[in-house]
Design a protein around this motif. Structure first.
Motif, PDB file in Angstrom:
ATOM      1  N   SER A   1       0.839  -1.204   0.000  1.00  0.00           N
ATOM      2  CA  SER A   1       0.000   0.000   0.000  1.00  0.00           C
ATOM      3  C   SER A   1       0.871   1.250   0.000  1.00  0.00           C
ATOM      4  O   SER A   1       2.081   1.188   0.206  1.00  0.00           O
ATOM      5  CB  SER A   1      -0.939  -0.015   1.216  1.00  0.00           C
ATOM      6  OG  SER A   1      -0.197  -0.121   2.399  1.00  0.00           O
ATOM      7  N   LYS A   2       0.242   2.380  -0.234  1.00  0.00           N
ATOM      8  CA  LYS A   2       0.967   3.645  -0.360  1.00  0.00           C
ATOM      9  C   LYS A   2       1.551   4.101   0.978  1.00  0.00           C
ATOM     10  O   LYS A   2       1.292   3.511   2.014  1.00  0.00           O
ATOM     11  CB  LYS A   2       0.034   4.710  -0.945  1.00  0.00           C
ATOM     12  CG  LYS A   2      -0.372   4.427  -2.404  1.00  0.00           C
ATOM     13  CD  LYS A   2      -1.197   5.555  -2.995  1.00  0.00           C
ATOM     14  CE  LYS A   2      -1.568   5.249  -4.454  1.00  0.00           C
ATOM     15  NZ  LYS A   2      -2.371   6.347  -5.061  1.00  0.00           N
ATOM     16  N   VAL A   3       2.303   5.176   0.938  1.00  0.00           N
ATOM     17  CA  VAL A   3       3.086   5.546   2.125  1.00  0.00           C
ATOM     18  C   VAL A   3       2.260   6.278   3.184  1.00  0.00           C
ATOM     19  O   VAL A   3       2.538   6.159   4.372  1.00  0.00           O
ATOM     20  CB  VAL A   3       4.353   6.348   1.724  1.00  0.00           C
ATOM     21  CG1 VAL A   3       4.035   7.635   0.995  1.00  0.00           C
ATOM     22  CG2 VAL A   3       5.250   6.629   2.921  1.00  0.00           C
ATOM     23  N   PHE A   4       1.216   7.001   2.781  1.00  0.00           N
ATOM     24  CA  PHE A   4       0.440   7.728   3.798  1.00  0.00           C
ATOM     25  C   PHE A   4      -1.054   7.397   3.779  1.00  0.00           C
ATOM     26  O   PHE A   4      -1.856   8.089   4.390  1.00  0.00           O
ATOM     27  CB  PHE A   4       0.638   9.238   3.634  1.00  0.00           C
ATOM     28  CG  PHE A   4       2.081   9.661   3.826  1.00  0.00           C
ATOM     29  CD1 PHE A   4       2.731   9.435   5.034  1.00  0.00           C
ATOM     30  CD2 PHE A   4       2.786  10.263   2.793  1.00  0.00           C
ATOM     31  CE1 PHE A   4       4.062   9.810   5.211  1.00  0.00           C
ATOM     32  CE2 PHE A   4       4.113  10.637   2.961  1.00  0.00           C
ATOM     33  CZ  PHE A   4       4.756  10.411   4.182  1.00  0.00           C
ATOM     34  N   CYS A   5      -1.444   6.363   2.999  1.00  0.00           N
ATOM     35  CA  CYS A   5      -2.848   5.939   2.983  1.00  0.00           C
ATOM     36  C   CYS A   5      -2.879   4.444   2.670  1.00  0.00           C
ATOM     37  O   CYS A   5      -1.841   3.831   2.469  1.00  0.00           O
ATOM     38  CB  CYS A   5      -3.644   6.729   1.942  1.00  0.00           C
ATOM     39  SG  CYS A   5      -3.091   6.472   0.236  1.00  0.00           S
ATOM     40  N   GLY A   6      -4.071   3.872   2.591  1.00  0.00           N
ATOM     41  CA  GLY A   6      -4.171   2.429   2.395  1.00  0.00           C
ATOM     42  C   GLY A   6      -4.338   1.995   0.946  1.00  0.00           C
ATOM     43  O   GLY A   6      -4.553   0.819   0.665  1.00  0.00           O
ATOM     44  N   CYS A   7      -4.244   2.937   0.003  1.00  0.00           N
ATOM     45  CA  CYS A   7      -4.433   2.578  -1.402  1.00  0.00           C
ATOM     46  C   CYS A   7      -3.359   1.598  -1.870  1.00  0.00           C
ATOM     47  O   CYS A   7      -2.210   1.678  -1.447  1.00  0.00           O
ATOM     48  CB  CYS A   7      -4.368   3.820  -2.287  1.00  0.00           C
ATOM     49  SG  CYS A   7      -5.737   4.946  -2.038  1.00  0.00           S
ATOM     50  N   ALA A   8      -3.755   0.712  -2.794  1.00  0.00           N
ATOM     51  CA  ALA A   8      -2.806  -0.265  -3.326  1.00  0.00           C
ATOM     52  C   ALA A   8      -1.807   0.414  -4.270  1.00  0.00           C
ATOM     53  O   ALA A   8      -2.086   1.482  -4.822  1.00  0.00           O
ATOM     54  CB  ALA A   8      -3.551  -1.363  -4.073  1.00  0.00           C
TER      55      ALA A   8
ATOM     56  N   LEU B   1      -6.775   3.798  -8.085  1.00  0.00           N
ATOM     57  CA  LEU B   1      -6.106   3.501  -6.816  1.00  0.00           C
ATOM     58  C   LEU B   1      -5.864   4.815  -6.079  1.00  0.00           C
ATOM     59  O   LEU B   1      -4.721   5.236  -5.887  1.00  0.00           O
ATOM     60  CB  LEU B   1      -4.778   2.767  -7.069  1.00  0.00           C
ATOM     61  CG  LEU B   1      -4.877   1.501  -7.933  1.00  0.00           C
ATOM     62  CD1 LEU B   1      -3.493   0.917  -8.191  1.00  0.00           C
ATOM     63  CD2 LEU B   1      -5.767   0.460  -7.268  1.00  0.00           C
ATOM     64  N   VAL B   2      -6.950   5.470  -5.709  1.00  0.00           N
ATOM     65  CA  VAL B   2      -6.838   6.790  -5.080  1.00  0.00           C
ATOM     66  C   VAL B   2      -7.852   6.912  -3.943  1.00  0.00           C
ATOM     67  O   VAL B   2      -8.826   6.168  -3.890  1.00  0.00           O
ATOM     68  CB  VAL B   2      -7.091   7.930  -6.095  1.00  0.00           C
ATOM     69  CG1 VAL B   2      -5.970   8.003  -7.109  1.00  0.00           C
ATOM     70  CG2 VAL B   2      -8.429   7.761  -6.784  1.00  0.00           C
ATOM     71  N   CYS B   3      -7.576   7.850  -3.027  1.00  0.00           N
ATOM     72  CA  CYS B   3      -8.487   8.114  -1.911  1.00  0.00           C
ATOM     73  C   CYS B   3      -8.299   9.585  -1.525  1.00  0.00           C
ATOM     74  O   CYS B   3      -7.425  10.268  -2.078  1.00  0.00           O
ATOM     75  CB  CYS B   3      -8.177   7.189  -0.738  1.00  0.00           C
ATOM     76  SG  CYS B   3      -6.670   7.622   0.139  1.00  0.00           S
ATOM     77  N   PRO B   4      -9.089  10.102  -0.591  1.00  0.00           N
ATOM     78  CA  PRO B   4      -8.952  11.523  -0.223  1.00  0.00           C
ATOM     79  C   PRO B   4      -7.533  11.903   0.210  1.00  0.00           C
ATOM     80  O   PRO B   4      -7.078  13.014  -0.069  1.00  0.00           O
ATOM     81  CB  PRO B   4      -9.949  11.676   0.930  1.00  0.00           C
ATOM     82  CG  PRO B   4     -11.008  10.661   0.636  1.00  0.00           C
ATOM     83  CD  PRO B   4     -10.273   9.483   0.052  1.00  0.00           C
ATOM     84  N   VAL B   5      -6.806  10.969   0.868  1.00  0.00           N
ATOM     85  CA  VAL B   5      -5.464  11.320   1.349  1.00  0.00           C
ATOM     86  C   VAL B   5      -4.500  11.539   0.185  1.00  0.00           C
ATOM     87  O   VAL B   5      -3.855  12.583   0.084  1.00  0.00           O
ATOM     88  CB  VAL B   5      -4.909  10.240   2.310  1.00  0.00           C
ATOM     89  CG1 VAL B   5      -3.455  10.534   2.687  1.00  0.00           C
ATOM     90  CG2 VAL B   5      -5.776  10.148   3.558  1.00  0.00           C
ATOM     91  N   CYS B   6      -4.427  10.554  -0.725  1.00  0.00           N
ATOM     92  CA  CYS B   6      -3.432  10.703  -1.794  1.00  0.00           C
ATOM     93  C   CYS B   6      -3.902  11.654  -2.890  1.00  0.00           C
ATOM     94  O   CYS B   6      -3.108  12.064  -3.733  1.00  0.00           O
ATOM     95  CB  CYS B   6      -2.967   9.354  -2.337  1.00  0.00           C
ATOM     96  SG  CYS B   6      -4.246   8.272  -2.949  1.00  0.00           S
ATOM     97  N   LEU B   7      -5.186  12.025  -2.851  1.00  0.00           N
ATOM     98  CA  LEU B   7      -5.646  13.082  -3.760  1.00  0.00           C
ATOM     99  C   LEU B   7      -5.518  14.455  -3.103  1.00  0.00           C
ATOM    100  O   LEU B   7      -5.825  15.469  -3.715  1.00  0.00           O
ATOM    101  CB  LEU B   7      -7.107  12.843  -4.162  1.00  0.00           C
ATOM    102  CG  LEU B   7      -7.343  11.731  -5.177  1.00  0.00           C
ATOM    103  CD1 LEU B   7      -8.834  11.536  -5.401  1.00  0.00           C
ATOM    104  CD2 LEU B   7      -6.647  12.041  -6.500  1.00  0.00           C
TER     105      LEU B   7
END
Ligand SMILES: [Zn+2]
Length: 487
Positions: free
Chosen positions: A25-32, A42-48
């Protein structure tokens, strides 16, 4: 570069390497972090970077960065933190990148590599953890001249380590050899898949020239877009020559950022290099400091595998392999593991090495596979080699069996039985074939009888052909000799 001017200037090179970490998963969120997914899936509010979202650091990413630092002989900082590196670019939705500024996770390390017989050491100034930006996809070949650009944020937030070397490299070739060694180390320790072609390993280079014998650094140029080992070496050779000519003409050199144009084989000026303060670094208030205690570092150090050069030297010492074999076999950890698993089951390491370096690597390459994709078991390889030793299989039949084993993972005995490949070592079965070949090739027979023993090879070949490679060639040779010379 002509010899008389090569002595005038010394080339000074330092590299900045970015390696994507192979976390799930990514470094600051749970996205793959999967490569090749449909854009922006593969995005969420954190990495966006949406308002109100908060980052939480991925423990595994910290561990991978620390492992990389340890493998590069760095000191690991017991206390480090994350900083915001501010710049505006569409692939960076927060308008800042989370990185590490004055307190990187690792610093003051070194890597040794070999250039011919010489061992050279390169200082590692720092290793720090940061996040990837998204990826711009232009409608044309590049931004300039494109009608529109699209952005894929799947890559945004994938953990990245930046490794900065000291300016210790002295030639384009050394830069390449060093990067190859660094790539091997990162791959061995399993923290990155280091695929330059997919961009998971990238390299920028700083290069300057100075009068030979000087200790001062000349003004440097940064070269970007070096996406293969070959590009790195070519671009630096080009840039060294360009700078040398400018210096000889008395023109000022350096201070610029240049792009390597692979097709034209030239570097092209981009923008003026921004100074560090232009990024307005400041500590990220959303993230807690990273505290890595000694016990954690010890545990990670213990998890590190034997590194490539050490393993190669051990292969020479332990298995009595030629250095070349050891070099090829330790080219990847998976290949080296496979060799050792086979060698543990079959007592002749050189024979194992020959099969792995020959047929195994040939088939991997032909089918575009990696070691882990193949179901061939080390026990089956050992069994195959025993069948050859026992005279059950000829060399050529063994290759056929090996190929089937490689494709299907089946046992060699089963393949041999099914295809009727047992070597014919029965004199009574072979004699009629030998006699037929003698009958059919009077000229070769005459030559052999006249003392030209080389011609016997032709006759052996004919018998092998008649038996579709199944005859035991040593026995065939003996039978031919008996018939032609003693009979
Ligand atoms: Zn995310």
């Amino acid at each position: 570069m002509p010899a008389e001017t090569a002595r005038e200037f010394e080339i000074v090179i330092g590299l900045e390497i970015h390696a994507e970490l192979a976390t799930e998963s990514k470094v600051f969120c749970g996205c793959a972090t999967a490569f090749g997914a449909a854009p922006n899936t593969l995005v969420c509010p954190v990495c966006l970077g949406l308002p109100g979202s908060l980052p939480v650091v991925n423990r595994r990413a910290v561990e991978y960065a620390v492992k990389a630092g340890l493998a590069l002989n760095c000191e690991i900082a017991p206390f480090s933190k994350f900083d915001r590196k501010n710049y505006f670019y569409p692939d960076l939705p927060k308008a800042y990148q989370i990185s590490q500024y004055d307190l990187p996770l690792g610093r003051d390390g070194w890597v040794e590599f070999e250039a011919g017989d010489e061992i050279k050491r390169v200082g590692i100034a720092r290793v720090h953890l940061e996040e990837e930006a998204g990826k711009s996809v232009h409608s044309g070949e590049r931004l300039l001249g494109s009608e529109y650009s699209l952005i894929d944020y799947n890559r945004g937030g994938i953990p990245l380590i930046e490794i900065v070397t000291k300016p210790d490299l002295r030639s384009p070739l050394d830069a390449r050899l060093f990067l190859e060694q660094l790539r091997a180390i990162l791959h061995y320790i399993g923290v990155s898949d280091v695929k330059m072609e997919e961009g998971s390993l990238r390299c920028d280079a700083n290069i300057s020239l100075r009068p030979a014998g000087s200790d001062e650094l000349g003004a440097k140029t940064e070269v970007k877009n070096l996406n293969s080992f070959r590009s790195l070496e070519r671009a630096l050779a080009y840039e060294a020559e360009r700078q040398r000519e400018m210096l000889l003409r008395g023109e000022p050199v350096g201070g610029d950022t240049r792009h390597w144009d692979e097709t034209r084989g030239v570097t092209v000026a981009m923008r003026t290099k921004e100074e560090a303060h232009d990024y307005r670094y400041f500590p990220d208030p959303d993230l807690v400091p990273v505290v890595v205690d000694a016990a954690w570092v010890d545990r990670l150090r213990k998890e590190l595998p034997e590194l490539p050069r050490a393993r190669r030297d051990r292969f020479v010492a332990q298995y009595g392999l030629p250095r070349y074999d050891a070099e090829v076999l330790t080219g990847s950890k998976e290949l080296a593991d496979f060799f050792e698993a086979c060698a543990a089951r079959y007592g002749k390491p050189k024979a194992v090495s020959n099969w792995i370096m020959g047929e195994f690597l040939r088939l991997l390459k032909a089918e575009g596979k990696e070691v882990k994709d193949v179901s061939l078991s080390p026990a089956a390889v050992a069994k195959l080699l025993e069948l050859i030793d026992q005279g059950v299989l000829s060399g050529s039949a063994a290759k056929e069996v090996f190929e089937e084993m490689f494709r299907t993972g089946r046992e060699p005995q089963d393949i041999v039985r099914e295809r009727g490949l047992e070597q014919i070592s029965d004199e009574q079965a072979l004699l009629p074939v030998v006699d037929a070949v003698i009958e059919a090739n009077p000229k070769a027979v005459e030559t052999v009888r006249g003392g030209e023993m080389k011609a016997i090879g032709f006759l052996v070949g004919q018998v092998m052909k008649q038996t579709r490679g199944k005859a035991n060639p040593k026995l065939v040779q003996n039978l031919l000799r008996q018939r032609l010379l003693e009979g």
